[in-house]
Design an enzyme around this catalytic site. Structure first.
Site, mmCIF file in Angstrom:
data_model
loop_
_atom_site.group_PDB
_atom_site.id
_atom_site.type_symbol
_atom_site.label_atom_id
_atom_site.label_comp_id
_atom_site.label_asym_id
_atom_site.label_seq_id
_atom_site.Cartn_x
_atom_site.Cartn_y
_atom_site.Cartn_z
ATOM 1 C CB ALA A 312 -0.912 -0.007 1.217
ATOM 2 N N GLY A 314 2.417 4.713 1.035
ATOM 3 C CA GLY A 314 2.569 5.318 2.354
ATOM 4 C C GLY A 314 3.763 4.761 3.081
ATOM 5 N N GLY A 317 4.614 0.346 7.890
ATOM 6 C CA GLY A 317 4.252 0.235 9.296
ATOM 7 C C GLY A 317 5.249 -0.614 10.056
ATOM 8 C CE LYS A 333 -3.787 -1.301 9.059
ATOM 9 N NZ LYS A 333 -4.371 -0.014 9.579
ATOM 10 C CG ASP A 368 -16.137 -1.252 10.838
ATOM 11 O OD1 ASP A 368 -15.656 -1.803 11.857
ATOM 12 O OD2 ASP A 368 -17.182 -1.632 10.286
HETATM 13 N N1 LIG Z 1 -6.953 2.257 5.932
HETATM 14 C C1 LIG Z 1 -5.813 2.565 5.305
HETATM 15 N N2 LIG Z 1 -5.841 3.180 4.089
HETATM 16 C C2 LIG Z 1 -4.692 3.478 3.426
HETATM 17 N N3 LIG Z 1 -3.475 3.219 3.898
HETATM 18 C C3 LIG Z 1 -3.354 2.604 5.098
HETATM 19 C C4 LIG Z 1 -4.513 2.253 5.856
HETATM 20 N N4 LIG Z 1 -4.083 1.654 6.992
HETATM 21 C C5 LIG Z 1 -2.727 1.648 6.933
HETATM 22 N N5 LIG Z 1 -2.262 2.221 5.800
HETATM 23 C C6 LIG Z 1 -0.858 2.395 5.383
HETATM 24 O O1 LIG Z 1 -0.081 1.405 6.020
HETATM 25 C C7 LIG Z 1 0.885 1.985 6.912
HETATM 26 C C8 LIG Z 1 0.982 1.154 8.162
HETATM 27 O O2 LIG Z 1 -0.275 0.977 8.749
HETATM 28 P P1 LIG Z 1 -0.584 1.362 10.280
HETATM 29 O O3 LIG Z 1 -1.996 0.982 10.558
HETATM 30 O O4 LIG Z 1 -0.206 2.761 10.542
HETATM 31 O O5 LIG Z 1 0.339 0.335 11.081
HETATM 32 P P2 LIG Z 1 1.636 0.547 11.983
HETATM 33 O O6 LIG Z 1 1.112 0.455 13.382
HETATM 34 O O7 LIG Z 1 2.484 -0.586 11.626
HETATM 35 O O8 LIG Z 1 2.227 1.878 11.674
HETATM 36 C C9 LIG Z 1 0.393 3.396 7.153
HETATM 37 O O9 LIG Z 1 1.476 4.263 7.408
HETATM 38 C C10 LIG Z 1 -0.310 3.732 5.843
HETATM 39 O O10 LIG Z 1 0.614 4.197 4.877
#
Ligand SMILES: Nc1ncnc2c1ncn2[C@@H]1O[C@H](COP(=O)(O)OP(=O)(O)O)[C@@H](O)[C@H]1O
Ligand SMILES: [Mg+2]
Length: 587
Positions: A312, A314, A317, A333, A368
């Protein structure tokens, strides 16, 4: 079922389903009274309780089956037979698809089926074919031809009576008429129509329908509140987008009574054509079936495109590996095997946080998530770089099985545009708005007793309506768990430059003054944030929120812009309104 019918395993499942529905209906029937009495704690308790009823019913059903079938319970042929027996029992029901999903919950729990198994599961809904004989009768139409609109709305309010009565029904009807005329200048309204069931959630009640105009149909949503013991018509929404925000995937599910849920879903689709069907099922509180629908649309997408799973967009994580399909608006995820420092959470704690969010008021600010187990996809549907990453860092949950990739556990969420990316791409006006929205998101979360923890920009996403929504849950907590502190003044010049904090920092110590550094905003964007939300950088705001929650206050969060309110200033200012942190909140 007649009382002389033998107790078969199939009827045990159907009984479990019926008792689940009966318990849900009981809760929903109370929602109106809670709203009328302003019993917000009861609303919260019932909303949370409703979410647990499904699993409870499945567990109880499984126990009864175990008593009835013994060892045969876990034999696949038993379930192939059961499926054949169950199908005719439910196929003519008005909620056949829900009854089928309920059956699937049993087999999935027993067999941990990878992918789906059509021999023991209902795969595509028998409900796909239209099967309703008599007309639905769950909408109410009020003729408007040649009549003053305020009278039409007055009739509408009379059609939705509440025990304490409306606060000035004539005035409210006049306000509604004026608002509608302003939104559609010169339009000829022939009739207005509403779904009969009222949608309850939190402190609001919603009446949903449309205006039949000479130029075509327009959505209508009446938002009702109960600020002082009498029912107020707080807002009128007239666009699919506005109504869609009320039904958002970032809000908790409604309490709403329906005999034929699928027809309600169809009706709502007519009003919000862009909203995925699965999300409508969720919004109605049938989230297990929403999950079924999501899974079916995923299979459909894979079957009809050549899209491949890819990392994805961004920032990567530390806790989650996140991937997506370019043409499908969802992220997947998976919890990583190990978390790099400074992360100290465990896998169980991460899952606990997702559970907390599921039960909590999501306030329009928490995405959600649906939890899936035992999924399998063709290996060649994965970009090699993604597959390599998943196998290396998520080996506890992702493995290869021949040509298939098996994922034993993942969450799905609606895909948002991560705010860090959004700010780089957006023009100055949109970026400014997003930063202000970000502050409102923090306020709404605080108003529902949530501190997001990892509040960096990358952990918020922007929806297609420009709303800011949080998705990184592993550090999320209630405000009561946080200690908001002022930064102590440095003892001397040497300490000021010290790399390590020289004062004790507890795990839950939070220094709002430091948020400024976290945000990574500068120039115009920082100014925009400060001009609207400077108070978020001081402890006073957070302490006040903590006190309100400790005192049992349930704060207002409106799922629409204040400009949509019919009387933006309260008619009778009350103390609670003066304390409300969300005055002027712009969703
Ligand atoms: N619902 C979402 N829509 C788009 N991108 C997402 C979403 N959830 C997570 N991401 C992307 O995935 C990355 C990691 O997810 P995140 O939930 O922040 O987990 P972590 O706790 O590992 O940081 C985020 O920085 C973002 O770029
Ligand atoms: Mg993150």
């Amino acid at each position: 079922m007649s009382s002389s019918a033998p107790t078969t395993a199939a009827t045990v499942i159907l009984d479990a389903y019926s008792s689940y529905l009966a318990r849900v209906s009981e809760l929903i029937a109370r929602a109106k009274t809670h709203f009328e009495r302003r019993d917000w704690h009861a609303v919260q308790a019932d909303s949370a309780q409703r979410l647990g009823l499904y699993n409870l019913a499945v567990q109880q059903g499984l126990q009864r089956l175990r008593d009835l079938l013994g060892q045969a319970l876990v034999a696949r042929p038993t379930w192939a037979g059961l499926r054949a027996e169950y199908a005719p029992l439910v196929e003519s029901r008005d909620d056949a698809e829900l009854a089928e999903t309920f059956f699937n919950s049993f087999t999935r729990r027993l067999f941990h089926t990878i992918g789906v198994d059509p021999a023991i599961e209902f795969v595509s809904a028998s409900a796909d074919a239209p099967r309703f004989g008599p007309p639905w009768g769950h909408t109410l139409t009020i003729d408007a031809a040649g009549r003053p609109l305020d009278q039409v709305f007055r009739d509408a309010l009379d059609a939705f009576p509440f025990a304490p009565g409306y606060d000035d029904a004539d005035g409210a009807a006049a306000d509604l008429a004026t608002a509608l005329e302003q939104r559609f200048p010169g339009a000829t309204v022939r009739a207005i129509e509403f779904a009969r069931p009222v949608f309850y959630r939190g402190k609001g009640a919603y009446i949903v329908g449309r205006a039949h105009c000479a130029h075509g149909d327009e959505p209508l949503l009446l938002a009702l509140t109960n600020p002082s013991g009498r029912i107020a018509v707080d807002a009128l929404l007239t666009t699919a987008d506005e109504v869609s925000v009320v039904f958002s995937f970032a809000r908790s599910y409604f309490l709403v009574a329906m005999d034929r849920p699928r027809e309600m879903v169809d009706y709502l689709r007519g009003i919000m054509p862009r909203k995925p069907v699965s999300e409508l099922w969720n919004a109605l509180g049938f989230n297990k079936h929403g999950k079924t629908e999501l899974y079916r649309s995923l299979l459909q997408h894979l079957a009809t495109t050549r899209d491949r799973f890819a990392v994805a967009p961004g920032q990567r994580g530390m806790v989650m590996a996140v991937f997506t399909l370019p043409g499908f608006d969802v992220v997947f995820k998976v919890i990583r095997d190990r978390f790099e420092p400074p992360k100290t959470v465990t896998h169980d704690e991460v899952r606990q946080k997702y559970r907390l969010v599921f039960r909590h008021d999501r306030a329009g600010r928490l995405v959600d998530a649906q939890e899936f187990e035992h999924l399998a996809f063709d290996r060649d549907r994965f970009e090699p770089a993604l597959l390599e990453q998943l196998l290396a860092s998520c080996s506890e949950r992702v493995r290869l099985d021949g040509d298939r990739v098996v994922v034993t556990h993942l969450y799905t969420e609606r895909r948002l545009r991560p705010l860090d990316i959004y700010l780089r791409e957006a023009g100055p006006v949109a970026a400014r708005e997003a930063v202000i929205e970000y502050g409102h998101a923090l306020r709404d979360l605080a108003a529902t007793n949530v501190f997001p923890g990892d509040m960096l920009l990358k952990n918020f996403g922007v929806s297609r309506h420009g709303r800011l929504i949080f998705y990184d849950y592993d550090e999320l907590c209630t405000l009561a768990e946080c200690r908001f502190r002022e930064l102590p003044a440095p003892r001397d010049a040497a300490a000021e430059g010290a790399a390590e904090a020289w004062f004790y920092v507890g795990e839950r110590d939070i220094f709002p003054e430091e948020f400024r550094n976290f945000l990574g905003l500068s120039g115009d964007l920082l100014d925009a944030f400060l001009s609207h939300h400077r108070e978020l950088l001081g402890v006073a705001f957070w302490h006040r929120m903590q006190e309100l929650h400790a005192g049992g206050d349930v704060l207002d969060i409106y799922p629409y812009r204040s400009a949509r309110r019919l009387r933006p200033t309260p008619r009778r200012p009350r103390e609670a309104d003066a304390r409300n942190p969300n005055r002027g909140n712009e969703p």
